[in-house]
Motif scaffolding. Structure first.
Motif, PDB file in Angstrom:
ATOM      1  N   ARG A  14     -12.595   6.642   5.901  1.00  0.00           N
ATOM      2  CA  ARG A  14     -11.486   6.623   4.946  1.00  0.00           C
ATOM      3  C   ARG A  14     -10.159   7.021   5.598  1.00  0.00           C
ATOM      4  N   PHE A  19      -1.616   7.632   7.204  1.00  0.00           N
ATOM      5  CA  PHE A  19      -0.769   7.545   6.028  1.00  0.00           C
ATOM      6  C   PHE A  19       0.690   7.344   6.423  1.00  0.00           C
ATOM      7  N   LYS A  94     -12.912   1.335  -1.114  1.00  0.00           N
ATOM      8  CA  LYS A  94     -11.723   2.195  -1.215  1.00  0.00           C
ATOM      9  C   LYS A  94     -10.801   1.975  -0.022  1.00  0.00           C
ATOM     10  N   GLU A  97      -9.113  -1.353  -0.404  1.00  0.00           N
ATOM     11  CA  GLU A  97      -8.082  -1.259  -1.444  1.00  0.00           C
ATOM     12  C   GLU A  97      -6.847  -0.550  -0.889  1.00  0.00           C
ATOM     13  N   ARG A  98      -7.068   0.514  -0.160  1.00  0.00           N
ATOM     14  CA  ARG A  98      -5.960   1.256   0.438  1.00  0.00           C
ATOM     15  C   ARG A  98      -5.171   0.394   1.422  1.00  0.00           C
ATOM     16  N   ASP A  99      -5.870  -0.461   2.149  1.00  0.00           N
ATOM     17  CA  ASP A  99      -5.237  -1.335   3.130  1.00  0.00           C
ATOM     18  C   ASP A  99      -4.571  -2.556   2.497  1.00  0.00           C
TER      19      ASP A  99
END
Length: 158
Positions: A14, A19, A94, A97-99
């Motif tokens: 993850r 960030f 997840k 989705e974050r990428d």
């Protein structure tokens, strides 16, 4: 075992893509399309390697291929991909989705319905990773033959 000889531990999946943008460094050669990041996937601190770590994962490849066909519910994906555990499915989705590669849609029903679909950015990647699947299907016999030959050769030298 001394600390310096300890095996390098990979970051949790993850956390593969940072960030924040890495500190600016003098750039040589070409630049990443987004921001001012120097691109050199052979350099340890290159952001390209973080993205490659994400997309080189077998669950990422399989999920992107399925999601490129149609939207899927979470448990449908798990049933379709043999060996995919709930934990790995959740963790991989997840990350995707974050990428920005996958979109998650929650419908307030009883029980809650969660559906995943591919984004336009994800679609640009799905065709590429589907090529890996096609290559694997076409050459799995050749790979098995090479493995058998390698194993026979190694057995004779031992």
């Amino acid at each position: 075992m001394p600390a310096r000889d300890a095996a390098v531990k990979k970051a949790p999946f993850r956390d593969m893509v940072p960030f924040e943008k890495p500190p600016a460094k003098p750039a040589r050669g070409n630049k990443a399309q987004r921001g001012n990041w120097p691109t050199n996937p052979y350099a340890q601190d290159c952001p390209t390697r973080l993205v490659l770590d994400r997309i080189a994962d077998k669950w990422t490849v399989l999920l992107l291929i399925l999601l490129s066909r149609r939207p899927w519910r979470f448990n449908e994906l798990r049933r379709e991909i043999g060996g995919l555990t709930q934990k790995m499915a959740s963790q991989t989705l997840k990350g995707l989705e974050r990428d920005g590669l996958v979109k998650r849609k929650v419908t307030p029903t009883v029980p809650v319905t969660v559906e995943y679909s591919i984004t336009p950015l994800g679609r640009t990647l799905s065709d590429t990773v589907d090529g890996l699947r096609i290559w694997a299907e076409q050459h799995m016999g050749d790979v098995a033959k090479a493995q058998s030959q390698y194993d026979r050769t190694k057995a004779q030298t031992v």
